[in-house]
Design a protein around this motif. Structure first.
Motif, short mmCIF file in Angstrom:
data_model
loop_
_atom_site.label_atom_id
_atom_site.label_comp_id
_atom_site.label_asym_id
_atom_site.label_seq_id
_atom_site.Cartn_x
_atom_site.Cartn_y
_atom_site.Cartn_z
N LYS A 320 6.91 -12.24 -5.71
CA LYS A 320 6.84 -13.69 -5.55
C LYS A 320 6.22 -14.03 -4.20
O LYS A 320 6.35 -13.24 -3.24
CB LYS A 320 8.24 -14.30 -5.65
CG LYS A 320 8.92 -14.08 -6.98
CD LYS A 320 10.33 -14.66 -6.98
CE LYS A 320 11.03 -14.39 -8.30
NZ LYS A 320 12.43 -14.93 -8.29
N PRO A 321 5.57 -15.18 -4.09
CA PRO A 321 5.02 -15.60 -2.80
C PRO A 321 6.11 -15.64 -1.73
O PRO A 321 7.23 -16.09 -1.98
CB PRO A 321 4.48 -17.00 -3.08
CG PRO A 321 4.18 -17.00 -4.54
CD PRO A 321 5.25 -16.16 -5.17
N GLY A 322 5.79 -15.13 -0.55
CA GLY A 322 6.75 -15.08 0.54
C GLY A 322 7.38 -13.73 0.74
O GLY A 322 7.98 -13.47 1.78
N MET A 323 7.26 -12.85 -0.25
CA MET A 323 7.74 -11.48 -0.07
C MET A 323 6.79 -10.72 0.85
O MET A 323 5.57 -10.92 0.79
CB MET A 323 7.85 -10.75 -1.40
CG MET A 323 8.96 -11.25 -2.30
SD MET A 323 9.03 -10.34 -3.87
CE MET A 323 10.60 -10.94 -4.53
N VAL A 324 7.33 -9.87 1.71
CA VAL A 324 6.52 -9.02 2.58
C VAL A 324 6.93 -7.58 2.30
O VAL A 324 8.12 -7.23 2.41
CB VAL A 324 6.71 -9.36 4.07
CG1 VAL A 324 5.82 -8.47 4.93
CG2 VAL A 324 6.42 -10.83 4.34
N VAL A 325 5.96 -6.75 1.94
CA VAL A 325 6.26 -5.37 1.55
C VAL A 325 5.35 -4.41 2.30
O VAL A 325 4.26 -4.77 2.75
CB VAL A 325 6.07 -5.16 0.03
CG1 VAL A 325 7.06 -6.00 -0.75
CG2 VAL A 325 4.63 -5.48 -0.40
N THR A 326 5.81 -3.17 2.43
CA THR A 326 4.96 -2.10 2.93
C THR A 326 4.27 -1.43 1.74
O THR A 326 4.81 -1.42 0.63
CB THR A 326 5.76 -1.04 3.70
OG1 THR A 326 6.63 -0.35 2.78
CG2 THR A 326 6.59 -1.68 4.80
N VAL A 327 3.09 -0.88 1.99
CA VAL A 327 2.40 -0.05 1.00
C VAL A 327 2.06 1.25 1.70
O VAL A 327 1.22 1.26 2.61
CB VAL A 327 1.14 -0.74 0.46
CG1 VAL A 327 0.47 0.13 -0.60
CG2 VAL A 327 1.49 -2.11 -0.13
#
Length: 369
Positions: A320-327
């Motif tokens: 969802k918009p606003g999530m921050v994740v590492t890749v």
């Protein structure tokens, strides 16, 4: 940046929606990060009780002034030195007529859960799991700004780290110099012990920096993150070479890089986390390295360096918009070394934005050696 009282009030209103959906009169929040996210309190040994119309911090004498300064509008109930937190919890629940109270079952010990259920009060205690963490997964504008700042601290520190590389330095020395540089730029410090791995140590995904000299191998993996004074984190990884790399390194590096770029391209609102993981995993498997990549592709970041959502093969969570994740795909070859590349990515309404900007293309790897 300090968050406004209105920001914390909006977050607590989200909790009240959870209370209504779970048919609870209150939720007892015991996790320190969760308490901070909902109240602004930065101390410890303090619980937050949220009811449908009140919020109460249960604490002790050490934090009276701190609660007044950091948490305007939040009631503080202070235990005496002869009381335990559970004593004033029972009293407060009785005064507020709390009949059904949720608690963070995934965070408290079995002993503490039993204490709740055996309190001399008619309150029924209901175990809940990650209710606040699920709310924290979607960051607001101010939180995103804090994560951006944490990324900038990490990137500025990395440039100093590169400039300080010398053959006679150890992994631990390089780690200490990196943290010193980040603190000089305004960071609170590392948000986890940096992984500085030379040579075959880079095949250990969660290696801790040791006494290996940089001169021992041309392969150097660095996984690090800065914590801003607001508490928000960054989490990055770069793998570099300090001398001309062999053909294996080039093949592995290019494979990891292409896998990461493809996975980032997949990220956007409405996308299943497991599908993002699959893009990188399938690419690495097709290159013949599938059995050498068996950790999740990434995770959320925020006040904790590991948060929900998880980019893992079995995750059905929808981005969802606003999530921050590492890749952060990687390939780890025992006895040789490893390559991992990691960036922090914000999910936007249109797709995604990579918050980190350090070079990672093959030419930049060659330029650095």
């Amino acid at each position: 940046m300090s968050f406004s009282p209105e920001s914390f009030q909006r977050r607590r209103e989200q909790v009240r929606k959870v209370l209504r959906s779970r048919k609870l009169d209150a939720l007892l929040v015991t996790g320190e990060r969760n308490v901070a996210w909902l109240s602004g309190f930065t101390g410890d040994s303090t619980w937050l009780l949220v009811t449908q119309d009140k919020e109460v911090l249960l604490s002790d004498f050490r934090f009276v002034t701190q609660i007044e300064e950091e948490c305007p509008g939040v009631t503080g109930v202070i235990r005496s030195s002869s009381q335990r937190l559970t004593d004033i919890l029972a009293e407060t629940c009785g005064q507020l007529h709390v009949e059904r109270c949720g608690f963070e079952g995934h965070l408290v010990t079995v002993e503490t859960a039993e204490l709740f259920r055996n309190l001399p009060d008619p309150t029924t205690w209901v175990s809940t799991t990650q209710e606040i963490e699920q709310l924290r997964a979607i960051k607001d504008r101010d939180e995103i700004a804090e994560i951006r700042e944490a990324v900038r601290f990490a990137e500025r520190g990395f440039r100093c780290f590169q400039a300080a590389l010398r053959p006679d330095k150890t992994e631990r020395q390089l780690s200490a110099e990196l943290e010193h540089a980040m603190r000089g730029f305004g960071a609170a410090g590392f948000c986890f012990p940096a992984i500085v791995a030379v040579g075959d140590r880079a095949a250990l995904p969660h290696y801790r920096a040791g006494n290996n000299l940089l001169s021992a191998s041309p392969i150097l993996l660095l996984d690090w993150g800065a914590r801003a004074f607001s508490g928000y984190c960054s989490d990055l990884t770069r793998t570099m070479v300090t001398a001309k790399p062999d053909k294996t390194f080039e093949k592995v590096y290019r494979t990891v890089l292409e896998a990461q770029l493809a996975a980032i391209q997949k990220i956007g609102p409405g996308v299943r986390c497991g599908d993002v993981d699959a893009v990188a995993r399938q690419f690495i498997a097709a290159a013949g390295y599938g059995k050498y990549f068996d950790h999740g592709l990434g995770h959320g970041i925020g006040l904790d360096v590991h948060e929900v959502p998880r980019l893992s093969r079995n995750s059905d969570v929808i981005l969802k918009p606003g999530m921050v994740v590492t890749v952060e795909p990687g390939i780890y070859l025992p006895g040789w070394g490893g390559v991992r590349i990691e960036d922090d990515v914000l999910v936007t309404r249109q797709g995604c934005e990579v918050l980190s900007s350090l070079p990672k293309d093959w030419d930049s790897v060659l330029t650095a050696c």
